[in-house]
Scaffold this active site. Structure first.
Site, PDB file in Angstrom:
ATOM      1  N   ALA A 126       0.803  -1.337   0.135  1.00 29.09           N
ATOM      2  CA  ALA A 126       0.033  -0.265  -0.062  1.00 29.09           C
ATOM      3  C   ALA A 126       0.623   1.429  -0.080  1.00 29.09           C
ATOM      4  O   ALA A 126       0.548   2.124   0.250  1.00 29.09           O
ATOM      5  CB  ALA A 126      -0.900   0.133   1.260  1.00 29.09           C
ATOM      6  N   ASN A 193       2.700  -3.953   7.797  1.00 27.65           N
ATOM      7  CA  ASN A 193       3.455  -4.509   6.936  1.00 27.65           C
ATOM      8  C   ASN A 193       4.269  -3.506   5.402  1.00 27.65           C
ATOM      9  O   ASN A 193       5.168  -4.095   4.902  1.00 27.65           O
ATOM     10  CB  ASN A 193       2.536  -5.346   5.929  1.00 27.65           C
ATOM     11  CG  ASN A 193       1.562  -6.250   6.476  1.00 27.65           C
ATOM     12  OD1 ASN A 193       1.902  -7.426   6.760  1.00 27.65           O
ATOM     13  ND2 ASN A 193       0.299  -6.419   6.539  1.00 27.65           N
ATOM     14  N   HIS A 223      -0.227   6.770   3.450  1.00 25.51           N
ATOM     15  CA  HIS A 223       0.993   6.142   3.974  1.00 25.51           C
ATOM     16  C   HIS A 223       1.795   7.550   3.348  1.00 25.51           C
ATOM     17  O   HIS A 223       1.703   7.724   2.034  1.00 25.51           O
ATOM     18  CB  HIS A 223       1.560   4.704   3.754  1.00 25.51           C
ATOM     19  CG  HIS A 223       0.458   3.975   4.219  1.00 25.51           C
ATOM     20  ND1 HIS A 223       0.576   3.583   5.867  1.00 25.51           N
ATOM     21  CD2 HIS A 223      -0.589   2.695   3.578  1.00 25.51           C
ATOM     22  CE1 HIS A 223      -0.154   2.589   5.870  1.00 25.51           C
ATOM     23  NE2 HIS A 223      -0.670   2.303   4.713  1.00 25.51           N
TER      24      HIS A 223
HETATM   25  N1  LIG Z   1       2.180  -6.215   2.362  1.00 22.60           N
HETATM   26  C1  LIG Z   1       0.959  -5.128   2.863  1.00 22.60           C
HETATM   27  O1  LIG Z   1       1.181  -3.882   2.086  1.00 22.60           O
HETATM   28  C2  LIG Z   1      -0.678  -5.702   3.156  1.00 22.60           C
HETATM   29  C3  LIG Z   1      -1.297  -4.472   3.324  1.00 22.60           C
HETATM   30  C4  LIG Z   1      -2.420  -4.574   3.475  1.00 22.60           C
HETATM   31  C5  LIG Z   1      -2.961  -6.422   4.341  1.00 22.60           C
HETATM   32  N2  LIG Z   1      -1.811  -7.370   4.602  1.00 22.60           N
HETATM   33  C6  LIG Z   1      -1.490  -8.198   4.979  1.00 22.60           C
HETATM   34  O2  LIG Z   1      -2.291  -9.829   3.911  1.00 22.60           O
HETATM   35  C7  LIG Z   1      -3.061 -10.228   4.976  1.00 22.60           C
HETATM   36  C8  LIG Z   1      -4.016 -10.586   3.821  1.00 22.60           C
HETATM   37  O3  LIG Z   1      -4.488  -9.332   4.159  1.00 22.60           O
HETATM   38  P1  LIG Z   1      -6.254  -9.402   4.313  1.00 22.60           P
HETATM   39  O4  LIG Z   1      -6.575  -7.925   4.364  1.00 22.60           O
HETATM   40  O5  LIG Z   1      -6.692 -10.960   3.080  1.00 22.60           O
HETATM   41  O6  LIG Z   1      -7.200 -10.531   5.649  1.00 22.60           O
HETATM   42  P2  LIG Z   1      -7.968 -11.297   5.504  1.00 22.60           P
HETATM   43  O7  LIG Z   1      -8.034 -11.243   7.200  1.00 22.60           O
HETATM   44  O8  LIG Z   1      -9.144 -10.606   5.133  1.00 22.60           O
HETATM   45  O9  LIG Z   1      -8.162 -12.869   5.046  1.00 22.60           O
HETATM   46  C9  LIG Z   1      -6.846 -13.371   5.700  1.00 22.60           C
HETATM   47  C10 LIG Z   1      -7.559 -14.811   5.010  1.00 22.60           C
HETATM   48  O10 LIG Z   1      -6.146 -15.801   5.497  1.00 22.60           O
HETATM   49  C11 LIG Z   1      -6.740 -17.084   6.615  1.00 22.60           C
HETATM   50  N3  LIG Z   1      -6.103 -17.310   7.203  1.00 22.60           N
HETATM   51  C12 LIG Z   1      -4.948 -16.651   8.602  1.00 22.60           C
HETATM   52  N4  LIG Z   1      -4.269 -17.446   9.120  1.00 22.60           N
HETATM   53  C13 LIG Z   1      -4.327 -18.450   8.675  1.00 22.60           C
HETATM   54  C14 LIG Z   1      -3.157 -19.673   8.530  1.00 22.60           C
HETATM   55  N5  LIG Z   1      -2.724 -19.947   9.125  1.00 22.60           N
HETATM   56  N6  LIG Z   1      -3.742 -20.573   7.927  1.00 22.60           N
HETATM   57  C15 LIG Z   1      -4.571 -20.769   6.668  1.00 22.60           C
HETATM   58  N7  LIG Z   1      -5.739 -19.712   6.302  1.00 22.60           N
HETATM   59  C16 LIG Z   1      -5.198 -18.275   6.624  1.00 22.60           C
HETATM   60  C17 LIG Z   1      -7.868 -16.052   7.049  1.00 22.60           C
HETATM   61  O11 LIG Z   1      -8.677 -17.489   7.848  1.00 22.60           O
HETATM   62  C18 LIG Z   1      -8.445 -15.617   6.547  1.00 22.60           C
HETATM   63  O12 LIG Z   1      -9.698 -15.492   5.252  1.00 22.60           O
HETATM   64  C19 LIG Z   1      -2.522 -10.172   6.430  1.00 22.60           C
HETATM   65  O13 LIG Z   1      -1.998 -10.367   7.221  1.00 22.60           O
HETATM   66  C20 LIG Z   1      -2.592  -8.483   6.321  1.00 22.60           C
HETATM   67  O14 LIG Z   1      -2.164  -8.155   7.927  1.00 22.60           O
HETATM   68  C21 LIG Z   1      -0.294  -6.554   3.732  1.00 22.60           C
END
Ligand SMILES: NC(=O)c1ccc[n+]([C@@H]2O[C@H](COP(=O)([O-])OP(=O)(O)OC[C@H]3O[C@@H](n4cnc5c(N)ncnc54)[C@H](O)[C@@H]3O)[C@@H](O)[C@H]2O)c1
Length: 272
Positions: A126, A193, A223
């Protein structure tokens, strides 16, 4: 390239929708896995040639045809499975980048990727400016700072350091964290992140400064990045609209994941 998706939440679903819309040429999502089976089923149902739903992480990691596993789950999932994924000869794309501020863990993944000749892809997420910061890091970077502003409700489930309380009716912005990216990780795992990605592209989590502000006057996740180095000065500013599927996740983060996947199979690469 055959892909397995780990995590079918906001980002996972947007990746699947882009795939179903034909945005990801030369890529096949052949398996999906989520710890909540219904989420995996929802993702699979969006694709006309339905991918298999894995019953376990071992099934996902042990499927020989999968060349790349896209993690969009959680930092715990990265800690628990990333090494196994690389050791099983698969590339990995990591969205929960905060897991990588642990230097020992980062080094272990990097060494394993090198030994197994696999790649770890980390989308810029992001934030803006990662391309220029990567180029700048070839010379000397003196200072890196991230200033993140989010609506107070986005911090409800975080443990905030000190005596700071988030009042839902607050009228003025308050600084809820000032420190380095490594320390920020302990308090704001979901907000970290971008700080993790920025720090890994530049001077590392211990030297990257982070300020986090709860601001009741905004709807977006904002950001701002300031970098000083031998190249000069860089400032970027992004007002991120939240993803409709998960307001805590910026839509740009999901788009960045999709573009990274697209880039893997493209023949012309623009940007560093
Ligand atoms: N890199 C970036 O800039 C950035 C930006 C936003 C989110 N993220 C990260 O990306 C990840 C996904 O974000 P999101 O918004 O899709 O989250 P979300 O909560 O909408 O979805 C995560 C999914 O992963 C599943 N999950 C979690 N742990 C698991 C495991 N150990 N095994 C199997 N399934 C599992 C959950 O059940 C859920 O369906 C998060 O960790 C979030 O912090 C990163």
């Amino acid at each position: 390239m055959n892909i397995g998706l780990l995590g079918c939440g906001a980002i996972g679903e947007l990746i699947v929708e882009a795939y179903a819309d034909g945005v990801l040429e030369d890529i096949n999502i052949i398996m999906v896995y989520d710890q909540i089976r219904e989420k995996a089923e929802k993702c699979a149902s969006k694709i006309s040639k339905s991918p298999k739903i894995a019953d376990s992480i071992d099934e996902l990691v042990g499927t020989p045809d999968i060349e790349l596993i896209v993690e969009a789950a959680s930092q715990k999932a990265v800690k628990d499975y990333a090494l196994k994924i690389l050791e099983n000869g698969k590339n990995i794309m990591i969205m929960s980048v905060g897991a990588l501020v642990d230097k020992e863990f980062y080094d272990l993944l990097a060494q394993t990727a090198k030994k197994r000749k696999r790649k770890i892809y980390i989308p810029s997420g992001a934030i803006a400016g990662v391309d220029a910061i990567k180029a700048a890091s070839i010379g000397k970077i003196h200072e890196v700072e991230l200033i993140t502003r989010k609506p107070p409700s986005r911090f409800i489930s975080d443990k905030i350091p000190g005596d700071i309380k988030i009042d839902p009716d607050m009228k003025e912005p308050i600084v809820i964290f000032k420190g380095d990216a490594k320390t920020a990780q302990n308090f704001f795992p979901r907000s970290i992140n971008v700080a993790a990605t920025l720090s890994l592209a530049s001077i590392g989590p211990e030297l990257t400064k982070v300020t986090i502000i709860a601001d009741p006057s905004i709807e977006e996740n904002i950001h701002e990045i300031h970098v000083k180095g031998e190249f000069g000065t860089l400032k970027t500013y992004v007002e991120n609209l939240p993803s409709i599927k998960n307001p805590k996740t910026s839509y740009l983060a999901a788009l960045s994941a999709i573009k990274t996947l697209k880039k893997i199979s493209e023949y012309i690469e623009i940007g560093t």
